[in-house]
Scaffold this active site. Structure first.
Site, PDB file in Angstrom:
ATOM      1  N   GLU A 134       0.369  -9.709   2.464  1.00 31.45           N
ATOM      2  CA  GLU A 134       1.447  -9.661   1.470  1.00 31.45           C
ATOM      3  C   GLU A 134       2.715  -9.246   2.224  1.00 31.45           C
ATOM      4  OE1 GLU A 134       2.021  -6.270  -0.848  1.00 31.45           O
ATOM      5  OE2 GLU A 134       2.826  -7.315  -2.582  1.00 31.45           O
ATOM      6  N   ASP A 170      -2.344  -5.485   1.637  1.00 33.49           N
ATOM      7  CA  ASP A 170      -1.226  -4.987   0.846  1.00 33.49           C
ATOM      8  C   ASP A 170      -0.126  -4.418   1.735  1.00 33.49           C
ATOM      9  OD1 ASP A 170      -0.523  -4.187  -2.037  1.00 33.49           O
ATOM     10  OD2 ASP A 170      -0.302  -2.263  -1.010  1.00 33.49           O
TER      11      ASP A 170
END
Ligand code: GLC
Length: 519
Positions: A262, A200
């Site tokens: 990401e 993330d």
């Protein structure tokens, strides 16, 4: 033939499970790990290669689990570590790889590290885990991605930095203790047998020395302007050695463990630096997700993707939906730009045309599934699920909604629990009690999986057929070339090996022909 074991990630179709909304086994209205385990068989028959689970670790759930308070335990909402092991063993038994979400840019403010830092006070080594600064006013002009300033002041006068919600303090990745702690976390899950991680916000982890002002908040807000030098909180070079270390850790385990970043880094030529051979295996191709669905935009994006990722020997990923953007079956049913797509749509906004959106979305998915590389699917898109665009304010949970006082409705509309068996009184099979942490719109019953299973021409069967063909023809590992004489302002045609794909962007029709010879 499936994705070959070696380099499986280069071609894999990876299905994103949003645990809160996939399947609820204990009837409390929140999806859970036993629910996932019980439904994995359906994913196997769908024809995917791997699953990625959004966070299920301990968390106060201020940002739906992206605020982690213990990286090495399961939140009781979702079950136990034992439930995780069972889920993993079941997935592996079915031949599915499992990626889990790792959230390294920030912790929850309820994480022991943050609690200790607050208790230890200014100047302590504990505060060095995060970015704390003195001052009467916020230390700089940084903004939170969820709205408002990126700094919050503690009663002792110090400010801490949070690029997201105030409950998500950013870690200080210059601190070797933070780096070591995460290496242990990686090993904890790799030892349990996971096949890798979706990481993330890796592009937020590095912060420029001295935390200088963002040079252009007026134009960029919390973000960045493509093509201009990166602002002090996005894609700093200092983070690359960290990912190289992580890669070495993954590579030291048997089998091929993979990480997908990401990394919201544009243009793609910059993103490609994140997938050099000793860093991430993959990044999400956000350029593709963001592109307007027109022949010229998609052609430019596909060309740019192959050029950028190809230059470092990496595959491209392809993605159309995830838990942060409006579902593509709705996005394509109206004139929704990137900003609206991530800010969400509410009852007072222009509404999408569901029929047109679904037609375009399925056609777009088919076009995409023919491309070489790896593909990410978001749970429910195989049912053609639309966004919940009329969710009432009282149900909104995305912190963006509260932080912007409702100006941005946020991402709840794409996170609504899945309909499995049509029966609206028990939330269409999501839970046995009918409870559901977000209410399903009335239309969801008609998208239920049981109504589509084995029904010729249903969205589900269309996905299954395309996925089966992708596997059979080994398209993920295939080759790509445009078929120029068929391309026009509204049509794109390409060949992947023996397969010819044509897509008409005006009528939203895609056709696949195998063994086609042209002259
Ligand atoms: C990522 C996640 C998103 C989350 C944010 C902060 O973008 O996908 O859901 O809110 O990071 O962790």
């Amino acid at each position: 033939m499936g994705a070959p074991e070696l380099d499986w990630w280069r071609s894999a179709v990876i299905y994103q499970i949003y645990p809160r909304s996939f399947a609820d086994a204990n009837g409390d209205g929140m999806g859970d790990l036993p629910g996932i385990t019980s439904r994995l068989g359906s994913l196997k028959t769908l024809g995917i290669d791997a699953i990625w689970l959004s966070p299920f670790m301990r968390s106060p759930q201020k940002d739906a689990g992206y605020d982690v308070s213990d990286y090495c335990d399961v939140d009781p909402l979702f079950g136990t570590l034992d439930d995780f092991d069972k889920m993993l063993a079941t997935a592996h038994g079915l031949g599915l790889k499992v990626l889990i979400d790792l959230v390294p840019n920030h912790t929850s403010d309820q994480h022991e590290w943050f609690k200790r830092a607050v208790a230890a006070g200014p100047g302590s080594p504990e505060r060095e885990f995060y970015h704390f600064r003195d001052g009467d006013v916020p230390p700089n002009n940084w903004q939170s991605m969820f709205g408002g300033p990126a700094w919050t002041q503690l009663p002792d006068g110090q400010w801490y930095c949070h690029l997201f919600d105030s409950s998500q303090p950013d870690l200080n990745w210059e601190n070797p203790a933070v780096q070591e702690a995460f290496e242990d976390i990686l090993r904890f899950w790799l030892d349990r047998g996971v096949d890798g991680f979706r990481v993330d916000q890796p592009h937020a982890m590095g912060k420029a020395e001295g935390l200088p002002d963002h040079p252009d908040v007026a134009r960029a807000g919390a973000g960045f302007i493509e093509g201009e030098p990166s602002p002090p909180m996005w894609f700093q070079d200092s983070v690359h050695p960290i990912f190289r270390k992580w890669r070495a850790i993954l590579d030291s385990y048997p089998g091929e463990r993979a990480m997908c970043g990401e990394a919201y880094v544009l243009p793609l030529s910059f993103m490609a630096l994140w997938v050099r051979p000793d860093e991430f295996h993959q990044t999400f191709n956000f350029r593709y997700l963001d592109s307007p669905w027109t022949a010229s935009d998609i052609r430019a994006c596909v060309d740019e993707s192959f050029a950028a990722f190809g230059s470092v020997g990496a595959p491209s990923t392809w993605v159309l939906s995830n838990h942060d953007v409006m579902r593509h079956a709705s996005r394509m049913g109206g004139d929704f730009g990137r900003t609206t797509a991530s800010d969400g749509v509410g009852p007072n906004d222009p509404q999408p045309d569901a029929e047109l959106g679904l037609k375009r979305a399925v056609a777009a998915t088919l076009f995409t599934l023919g491309l070489p590389g790896s593909m990410y699917l978001y749970q429910g898109e195989e049912l053609g699920l639309p966004e919940h665009t009329t969710l009432e304010p009282e149900f909104r949970q995305d912190p963006t909604f509260a932080r912007t006082k409702g100006a941005r409705v946020g991402r709840d509309g794409c996170r609504v629990p899945l309909p499995w068996e049509a029966n609206s009184s028990i939330s269409n099979g999501f839970s046995s009690t009918g409870k559901s942490w977000l209410p399903q719109p009335a239309s969801y019953a008609s998208y239920s999986r049981d109504l589509q299973e084995s029904v010729e021409g249903s969205t589900l069967e269309t996905y299954k057929r395309a996925l089966a063909m992708r596997k059979e023809l080994n398209l993920g590992h295939g080759t790509f070339e445009w078929v120029e004489y068929l391309c026009s302002e509204s049509v794109l045609a390409y060949r992947n090996g023996n397969l010819l794909v044509t897509h008409n962007f005006e009528t939203s029709e895609t056709s696949w022909e195998v063994g086609h010879q042209d002259t």
